[in-house]
Design a protein around this motif. Structure first.
Motif, PDB file in Angstrom:
ATOM      1  N   ARG B 562       0.835  -1.189   0.000  1.00  0.00           N
ATOM      2  CA  ARG B 562       0.000   0.000   0.000  1.00  0.00           C
ATOM      3  C   ARG B 562       0.873   1.242   0.000  1.00  0.00           C
ATOM      4  O   ARG B 562       0.626   2.214  -0.717  1.00  0.00           O
ATOM      5  CB  ARG B 562      -0.899  -0.009   1.241  1.00  0.00           C
ATOM      6  CG  ARG B 562      -2.343   0.350   0.931  1.00  0.00           C
ATOM      7  CD  ARG B 562      -3.208   0.344   2.158  1.00  0.00           C
ATOM      8  NE  ARG B 562      -3.172  -0.936   2.874  1.00  0.00           N
ATOM      9  CZ  ARG B 562      -3.065  -1.034   4.194  1.00  0.00           C
ATOM     10  NH1 ARG B 562      -2.981   0.057   4.943  1.00  0.00           N
ATOM     11  NH2 ARG B 562      -3.046  -2.206   4.786  1.00  0.00           N
ATOM     12  N   ARG B 566       1.340   4.197  -2.770  1.00  0.00           N
ATOM     13  CA  ARG B 566       1.124   5.606  -2.456  1.00  0.00           C
ATOM     14  C   ARG B 566       2.298   6.434  -2.933  1.00  0.00           C
ATOM     15  O   ARG B 566       2.137   7.504  -3.522  1.00  0.00           O
ATOM     16  CB  ARG B 566       0.906   5.746  -0.939  1.00  0.00           C
ATOM     17  CG  ARG B 566       0.397   7.109  -0.523  1.00  0.00           C
ATOM     18  CD  ARG B 566       0.391   7.241   0.998  1.00  0.00           C
ATOM     19  NE  ARG B 566       1.742   7.207   1.558  1.00  0.00           N
ATOM     20  CZ  ARG B 566       2.609   8.218   1.496  1.00  0.00           C
ATOM     21  NH1 ARG B 566       2.265   9.355   0.917  1.00  0.00           N
ATOM     22  NH2 ARG B 566       3.817   8.087   2.012  1.00  0.00           N
ATOM     23  N   SER B 619      -6.107  -3.890  -6.887  1.00  0.00           N
ATOM     24  CA  SER B 619      -6.085  -2.925  -5.785  1.00  0.00           C
ATOM     25  C   SER B 619      -7.004  -1.759  -6.139  1.00  0.00           C
ATOM     26  O   SER B 619      -7.425  -1.639  -7.288  1.00  0.00           O
ATOM     27  CB  SER B 619      -4.666  -2.435  -5.556  1.00  0.00           C
ATOM     28  OG  SER B 619      -4.275  -1.582  -6.605  1.00  0.00           O
ATOM     29  N   ASN B 637     -11.778   0.310  -2.071  1.00  0.00           N
ATOM     30  CA  ASN B 637     -11.048   1.395  -1.420  1.00  0.00           C
ATOM     31  C   ASN B 637     -10.227   0.829  -0.274  1.00  0.00           C
ATOM     32  O   ASN B 637     -10.221  -0.387  -0.018  1.00  0.00           O
ATOM     33  CB  ASN B 637     -12.012   2.477  -0.926  1.00  0.00           C
ATOM     34  CG  ASN B 637     -13.095   1.878  -0.048  1.00  0.00           C
ATOM     35  OD1 ASN B 637     -12.823   0.966   0.759  1.00  0.00           O
ATOM     36  ND2 ASN B 637     -14.315   2.356  -0.196  1.00  0.00           N
ATOM     37  N   ASP B 638      -9.539   1.733   0.437  1.00  0.00           N
ATOM     38  CA  ASP B 638      -8.627   1.316   1.494  1.00  0.00           C
ATOM     39  C   ASP B 638      -9.314   0.591   2.628  1.00  0.00           C
ATOM     40  O   ASP B 638      -8.676  -0.051   3.455  1.00  0.00           O
ATOM     41  CB  ASP B 638      -7.880   2.536   2.051  1.00  0.00           C
ATOM     42  CG  ASP B 638      -6.700   2.880   1.169  1.00  0.00           C
ATOM     43  OD1 ASP B 638      -6.193   4.022   1.269  1.00  0.00           O
ATOM     44  OD2 ASP B 638      -6.297   2.008   0.370  1.00  0.00           O
ATOM     45  N   ARG B 641     -10.214  -4.480   3.547  1.00  0.00           N
ATOM     46  CA  ARG B 641      -8.986  -5.168   3.925  1.00  0.00           C
ATOM     47  C   ARG B 641      -9.283  -6.603   4.289  1.00  0.00           C
ATOM     48  O   ARG B 641     -10.430  -7.047   4.240  1.00  0.00           O
ATOM     49  CB  ARG B 641      -8.360  -4.479   5.127  1.00  0.00           C
ATOM     50  CG  ARG B 641      -8.017  -3.074   4.804  1.00  0.00           C
ATOM     51  CD  ARG B 641      -7.007  -2.533   5.741  1.00  0.00           C
ATOM     52  NE  ARG B 641      -6.765  -1.140   5.385  1.00  0.00           N
ATOM     53  CZ  ARG B 641      -5.864  -0.402   5.979  1.00  0.00           C
ATOM     54  NH1 ARG B 641      -5.146  -0.925   6.939  1.00  0.00           N
ATOM     55  NH2 ARG B 641      -5.709   0.850   5.622  1.00  0.00           N
TER      56      ARG B 641
END
Lengths: 109, 893
Positions: B562, B566, B619, B637-638, B641
């Motif tokens: 991740r 970024r 992702s 989205n983040d 998980r």
């Protein structure tokens, strides 16, 4: 003079070899001698004689040497080799056998 | 003794030619003089005597020739003289010579190249020891149409234990590793073998040793062998690699020592960089691999026992198989109809290429025919012009054989030069064709251009020369006819004309077949190239960045990726970046052709099974990175998980199929089958629907795909970067970012999607290129052929045209007549070509599946192309016919 008879190649070879058996001779002399001995019956054409001479030379039955002729000009003399002598004897035997056989057939019919 | 004198005689004849000739002249001259002398002595006057002698002697020249003939060197000196003469004639007609040379060079070169290829791939024995006893075993599963199924470990063990016809059995499977320790960390493919593999294959090491019994089993030390290509290519033949330790990372890291380098050999069944023993791959030691009968990953090779035959081995293997099926019915479905077969390894390796090579052989055979017939035409045309000269020679006493010898000498010169040129062309041709054939059989990579090509070329050249020597008709050896021909104007007999036309038609027919084949390929290529994709191929850069865990716990791994994503997003020029599962097209087929799935409340129709979809893990931002719209719901989205609720995004086709006219969002979807369930959540909630992305086929169709968030399934490994700037300029900064995060992480093959597509299309491009090349060559030759025939026929009919013009014909009528003649010839040739092509396609259909008949459009296009070429070819002679000067024509005789 009777018409010159056509001679088969093998026979021509025999005549040439026989002619030069006793002593070497050049092309003209060979033709002359054959004419003489055969009492003008066999007249060898030059167009047949020289190729035959060269062939015999190439095959190793006769060998050639340049020398002086009877009229003092340079000429190519042919003579018999040892192998040539043996070849001549073989061909002579063949010829006698052949002509005897032909004679038999011709006489009986 | 006689031999020696014979030999010296002949040598003298050969080398002392001039002296010998002079001698002969002297000898004959002596005879003439002597005979003349004799006649003079008999009473003739000198002049008459000389004339009589000359008349008696007859043909002096022919006697001389015959004597020389007796010396038997004539053959060689004649050939030499003929060759010199031939060379001069060729130099005098540079146009003819150039065209004939080029044509021959192409014909001979193409054939030599293809012959070398065929011999190298199909006929050459393998480098493996005693390869006639080396066999490959496979299952033919007729039930699900899989002709080449392989084995599981328990099955291999059964075979090994019970087989009497095989003395040894070796196992080979492939797996991917990330290898760290030899240069850059890199992703590699590795073979995994048991201890008897190398023994069975009969290979030798170039350095160090190969894996054997001591490396077998779960308790051995990790050991790997490098393949020759990898060692000499990437590692530059570094001898110090032996003994180095590397880390091999797959499901977990293992360390291994490099124990040796393999000799160059055919990389079958897979091209790998290294070959490792079983202990290097945790997967190979896992319970699934070792005990599951249905987990089939292993390929089996065997050695026939002395005295056993292939048939016996196959029969025995089938027997072992029935026993297995009886003992373990749960692993062998009744209706699968499985057969086990043993094949010679050599046949297995070359079978893929056989088709292609035979097609190539046929194509080059056609070209050879075309080339020879073209040159035959040219020679025929020229010979007829030379009829006068040949007639004179015949009158002078040249036998038929001697005349043929003259022609033969000239042809040998032409074909010899053509062959030399052909060899020069053949070398690069072999290189190109080998790379092309390598797709079908790896043996082609290994090809060496050797002296066989020279012999083959020489053989072809000789064949061509002899064929061509018999093409022209010799003049009759008759003095009277010879003198009438001596004027030099060519007389076209019906026979010659017919031959010319037949040759031209053969060329056209053959060209047509080649043209049709090439057009078909070009059409396929064009349709592939112009297929539009759903996504933005020029602005997306892809990398291969496999996910490696290195023993870290999952959440650390995901945090790492991740964070990497970024940081990459912050590189200037990057619009968005995401992880995906495969590189489109290049890695198509990585996941099986589709896995079954179902949705809550779905009842399959009668007779239908569960639908199948592709599995993908991506992702957040993946769809934006590809430029594909989300048509309903949201992207990942983040918050999606490992610990949160399992979700999925489906493609539009799935939504339309499973939820027609309904809202898919919020419904539940799940995979069917134990394999998927072992590492995936049991069911997912659909949160989004996206437009179809067909990343399996170049020509996109409807695709059913189900996407998982990468963090929920732990798969991924391909980076997609969307940019509006030059994509390749971003490679360096992105690499820096990744290296900054980890020195071990491989980051490979930066390619834009557009380039990936081009890469994947390369074989088709090459196909089309090679065959178009052949076809164009054929077309060029055919055009020249038609032009030659017509030009010749026109120049022969000059007088006729003159007369017609004189009595009032319009020039354009003559033009039309010639062009019509050309068109008719082409038409006849095309009809023959269509017939042959049809027959050939039918023949091909019986031998290979997948051979299609070319469409009507292809046939029509090719026919029109040929017709146009023929018309153009007729134009020049036609114009010449129309412009014939009447008076000149009438006078020219």
């Amino acid at each position: 003079m009777s018409k010159p008879t056509d001679l088969v190649q093998g026979t021509l070879d025999l005549l040439i070899l026989k002619t030069i058996m006793l002593e070497p001779a050049h092309g003209w002399a060979i033709a002359h001698r054959i004419r003489q001995i055969s009492k003008e019956v066999l007249q060898v054409n030059q167009g047949a004689l020289y190729p035959a001479l060269h062939r015999l030379e190439q095959q190793g039955w006769i060998t050639a040497e340049w020398g002086e002729s009877e009229n003092n000009r340079k000429a190519k003399f042919y003579s018999l080799t040892k192998d040539g002598r043996k070849y001549m004897q073989r061909e002579q035997a063949n010829w006698e056998r052949l002509s005897a056989a032909i004679g038999l057939v011709v006489k009986t019919s | 003794m006689r031999l020696l004198s014979k030999f010296s005689h002949r040598v003298r004849s050969l080398f002392g030619k001039k002296a010998v000739d002079n001698e002969l002249n002297d000898e004959l001259k002596f005879h003439l003089e002597r005979e003349t002398q004799e006649k003079i002595a008999a009473g003739m006057n000198p002049q008459d005597a000389r004339r009589a002698t000359m008349l008696e002697f007859g043909g002096l020249e022919s006697t001389r020739e015959e004597c020389k003939d007796m010396r038997r060197i004539n053959l060689i000196s004649d050939l030499v003289r003929d060759t010199k003469f031939g060379a001069r004639m060729l130099r005098k007609n540079p146009g003819f010579t150039a065209i004939a040379l080029l044509t021959l060079a192409l014909g001979i070169g193409a054939n030599a190249a293809i012959f070398t290829l065929v011999r190298g791939v199909l006929l050459r024995p393998l480098v493996n020891r005693d390869e006639s006893r080396l066999i490959y075993i496979h299952q033919i599963v007729n039930g699900n149409g899989d002709p080449n199924s392989i084995f599981s470990v328990p099955e291999a063990q059964d075979i090994r234990a019970t087989s009497k016809t095989l003395t040894q059995v070796g196992e080979f499977s492939t797996i991917g590793f990330t290898m760290v320790g030899l240069g850059e960390p890199r992703v590699i493919r590795s073979g995994v073998v048991d201890g008897s593999y190398f023994e069975v294959m009969g290979l030798h090491p170039v350095l160090g040793r190969l894996l054997d019994e001591q490396d077998d089993g779960p308790k051995a030390e990790g050991a790997i062998v490098l393949t020759y290509r990898f060692w000499s290519g990437v590692l530059n033949r570094d001898p110090s690699v032996i003994g180095k330790t590397v880390r091999l990372i797959s499901n977990g890291p293992r360390s291994a020592t490099v124990v040796g380098v393999l000799e160059p050999s055919v990389p079958y069944p897979a091209e790998t960089e290294i070959i490792a023993n079983v202990v290097c791959s945790p997967h190979h030691l896992s319970a699934t691999m070792v005990t599951s009968r249905t987990h089939r990953m292993t390929q089996l090779f065997g050695r026939l026992a002395p005295g056993a035959t292939l048939a016996q081995a196959s029969a025995e293997l089938n027997g072992v198989y029935s026993t297995m099926a009886k003992d373990h019915p749960e692993a062998y479905p009744k209706d699968a109809n499985i057969r086990v077969e043993a094949k010679l390894l050599r046949d297995q390796i070359t079978s893929g290429a056989r088709t292609v090579l035979l097609v190539l052989l046929a194509a080059s055979g056609l070209i050879f025919i075309i080339a020879c017939s073209n040159v035959a035409n040219l020679i025929l045309a020229r010979t007829v012009r030379r009829e006068g000269e040949l007639g004179i020679r015949a009158a002078l006493g040249a036998t038929s054989g001697a005349l043929r010898r003259t022609l033969l000498a000239e042809n040998l010169l032409l074909c010899g030069a053509g062959a030399v040129l052909g060899i020069l062309i053949a070398r690069p041709m072999v290189a190109i064709l080998a790379r092309y054939a390598a797709r079908y059989s790896v043996r082609a990579l290994d090809l060496k251009v050797d002296s066989t090509m020279l012999w083959v070329s020489a053989g072809f050249a000789l064949l061509a020369a002899i064929l061509l020597a018999f093409v022209p008709r010799l003049p009759v050896t008759n003095a009277s006819q010879a003198t009438t021909h001596a004027t030099g104007s060519p007389r076209i007999s019906g026979g010659t004309n017919r031959r010319l036309r037949v040759f031209a038609m053969i060329q056209i027919a053959a060209s047509f077949v080649l043209l049709a084949g090439a057009s078909m390929l070009v059409k396929t290529l064009v349709s592939l190239q112009s297929a539009r994709t759903a996504f933005d191929t020029h602005r997306v850069l892809t990398f291969s960045m496999p996910v490696i865990s290195n023993g870290r716990p999952n959440d650390q791994v995901f945090t790492f990726y991740r964070e990497t994503l970024r940081r990459i997003r912050e590189v200037p020029g990057v619009d968005c970046v995401a992880m995906g599962a495969i590189i489109p097209w290049r890695e198509a087929g990585t996941f099986s052709p589709g896995t079954e799935f179902t949705v809550d409340g779905y009842v399959p129709g009668s007779g239908e099974g569960s639908p199948r979809a592709q599995f993908r893990a991506v992702s957040p931002g993946f769809f934006a990175s590809l430029g594909v719209p989300i048509v309903a719901g949201r992207d990942f989205n983040d918050l999606d998980r490992l610990t949160s609720e399992p979700v999925a995004i489906i493609s539009q086709s799935v939504a339309q199929r499973m939820f027609p006219n309904q809202d898919a969002i919020g419904r539940r979807i799940s995979w069917v089958g134990s394999m998927m369930k072992s590492f995936l959540p049991p069911s997912m909630r659909i949160v989004g629907v996206t437009a179809d992305i067909d990343d399996e086929h170049i020509i996109p169709g409807a695709s059913l795909t189900i996407y998982h968030p990468f963090e929920q399934v732990g798969m991924g490994g391909r980076l997609f970067v969307h940019t509006s700037a030059d994509p390749y300029a971003l490679v360096a900064p992105i690499t820096r970012v990744v290296r900054g995060m980890s020195t071990d992480q491989p980051l490979e093959r930066p390619t834009t999607l557009a380039d990936v597509r081009a890469e994947v299309l390369t074989p088709d491009r090459l196909n089309a290129f090679v065959f178009s090349g052949f076809a164009l060559v054929a077309l060029a030759i055919a055009v020249v052929g038609v032009a030659g025939v017509l030009a010749f026929s026109v120049s022969a009919r000059t007088r006729e045209f003159g007369i017609r013009l004189a009595i009032g014909a319009q020039p354009r009528h003559l033009l039309a007549a010639v062009i019509r003649e050309g068109a008719i010839m082409a038409g006849a040739g095309i009809i023959v070509g269509v017939g042959c092509g049809f027959a050939l396609a039918r023949l091909a259909g019986t031998y290979f599946q997948g051979a299609q008949m070319p469409g009507i459009s292809v046939v029509i296009v090719s026919a029109l192309l040929l017709l146009a070429a023929a018309v153009i070819a007729s134009a020049l002679p036609a114009i010449r016919a129309a412009r014939v000067d009447v008076i000149q024509a009438l006078r020219a005789e």
